[in-house]
Scaffold this active site. Structure first.
Site, PDB file in Angstrom:
ATOM      1  N   LEU A  98       0.801  -1.192   0.112  1.00 50.07           N
ATOM      2  CA  LEU A  98      -0.151   0.162  -0.158  1.00 50.07           C
ATOM      3  C   LEU A  98       0.724   1.232   0.181  1.00 50.07           C
ATOM      4  O   LEU A  98       0.395   2.217  -0.690  1.00 50.07           O
ATOM      5  CB  LEU A  98      -0.970  -0.167   1.144  1.00 50.07           C
ATOM      6  CG  LEU A  98      -1.953  -1.096   1.251  1.00 50.07           C
ATOM      7  CD1 LEU A  98      -2.984  -1.072   2.469  1.00 50.07           C
ATOM      8  CD2 LEU A  98      -2.885  -1.208  -0.092  1.00 50.07           C
ATOM      9  N   HIS A  99       1.971   1.262   0.570  1.00 45.84           N
ATOM     10  CA  HIS A  99       2.770   2.429   0.572  1.00 45.84           C
ATOM     11  C   HIS A  99       3.344   2.941  -0.858  1.00 45.84           C
ATOM     12  O   HIS A  99       3.650   3.987  -1.023  1.00 45.84           O
ATOM     13  CB  HIS A  99       3.875   2.425   1.715  1.00 45.84           C
ATOM     14  CG  HIS A  99       5.113   1.810   1.296  1.00 45.84           C
ATOM     15  ND1 HIS A  99       6.217   1.805   1.655  1.00 45.84           N
ATOM     16  CD2 HIS A  99       5.420   0.352   0.199  1.00 45.84           C
ATOM     17  CE1 HIS A  99       7.509   0.835   1.112  1.00 45.84           C
ATOM     18  NE2 HIS A  99       6.617   0.044   0.305  1.00 45.84           N
ATOM     19  N   ASP A 100       3.251   2.037  -1.884  1.00 43.28           N
ATOM     20  CA  ASP A 100       3.659   2.186  -3.100  1.00 43.28           C
ATOM     21  C   ASP A 100       2.432   2.890  -4.143  1.00 43.28           C
ATOM     22  O   ASP A 100       2.854   3.400  -5.340  1.00 43.28           O
ATOM     23  CB  ASP A 100       3.990   1.054  -3.900  1.00 43.28           C
ATOM     24  CG  ASP A 100       5.143   0.277  -3.358  1.00 43.28           C
ATOM     25  OD1 ASP A 100       6.016   1.103  -2.870  1.00 43.28           O
ATOM     26  OD2 ASP A 100       5.400  -0.951  -3.781  1.00 43.28           O
ATOM     27  N   GLU A 142       4.151   6.827   2.882  1.00 45.56           N
ATOM     28  CA  GLU A 142       4.247   6.213   4.087  1.00 45.56           C
ATOM     29  C   GLU A 142       2.749   6.864   4.840  1.00 45.56           C
ATOM     30  O   GLU A 142       2.533   7.980   4.704  1.00 45.56           O
ATOM     31  CB  GLU A 142       5.334   6.349   4.938  1.00 45.56           C
ATOM     32  CG  GLU A 142       6.385   5.967   4.444  1.00 45.56           C
ATOM     33  CD  GLU A 142       6.462   4.458   4.093  1.00 45.56           C
ATOM     34  OE1 GLU A 142       6.224   3.791   5.012  1.00 45.56           O
ATOM     35  OE2 GLU A 142       6.764   3.880   2.984  1.00 45.56           O
TER      36      GLU A 142
END
Length: 160
Positions: free
Chosen positions: A38-40, A94
């Protein structure tokens, strides 16, 4: 060796998927694990990924998200540096636990807990919210809407 029973076959299966494949129909599973995915991605794509999982998830499925979750006060300069790198390289970022919880909620899950680990990674555990004419909401005594988690239907005593 002759005379020994065959070892039991495991019913556990694992499938690795890319985020692009998550747009395809997924199989039902007991658990869905996303590690450093998900941080991508920007928020809308995260919701799309999580929604694809929610569409396949059963009422008793578990969603596990393993990410480096930043502190709510974002005081750690390393986290802010990584956030800037993710934004410029992938368009992602983030997130704090509350930001991740908001994405999970939008996709039809409810966050159960965030588990600390010995590493910078944390494990976020979520479960599906029941679907009854959209995402169901339970009205509490104080009148605010709380997600109603899906519950496994247990057999009634004496009924088989």
């Amino acid at each position: 060796e002759a005379g020994l029973p065959a070892p039991p076959r495991s019913s556990m299966r694992c499938r690795s998927s890319t985020a692009i494949e998550l747009a395809l129909p997924l199989a039902q599973a007991d658990a869905y694990i996303l590690m450093e995915v998900l941080h991508d991605w920007p928020d809308e794509q995260c919701v799309a990924i999580l929604s694809a999982i929610r569409s396949a998830a059963r009422a008793d499925s578990t969603l596990l998200v393993i990410e480096g979750i930043i502190a709510e006060d974002q005081a750690d300069p390393r986290a802010r540096t990584l956030d800037l790198i993710m934004l410029t390289v992938t368009g992602g970022r983030e997130r704090t636990a509350s930001e991740l919880s908001a994405l999970i909620d939008r996709a039809g899950f409810v966050l159960d807990r965030v588990v600390e680990t010995a590493s910078p990674m944390r494990v976020v555990e979520a479960r599906p919210v029941c679907r009854r004419s959209g995402w169901s909401r339970r009205i509490s005594a104080v009148g605010r809407g709380d997600p109603t988690p899906c519950q496994r239907s247990l057999p009634r005593p004496g009924v088989r």
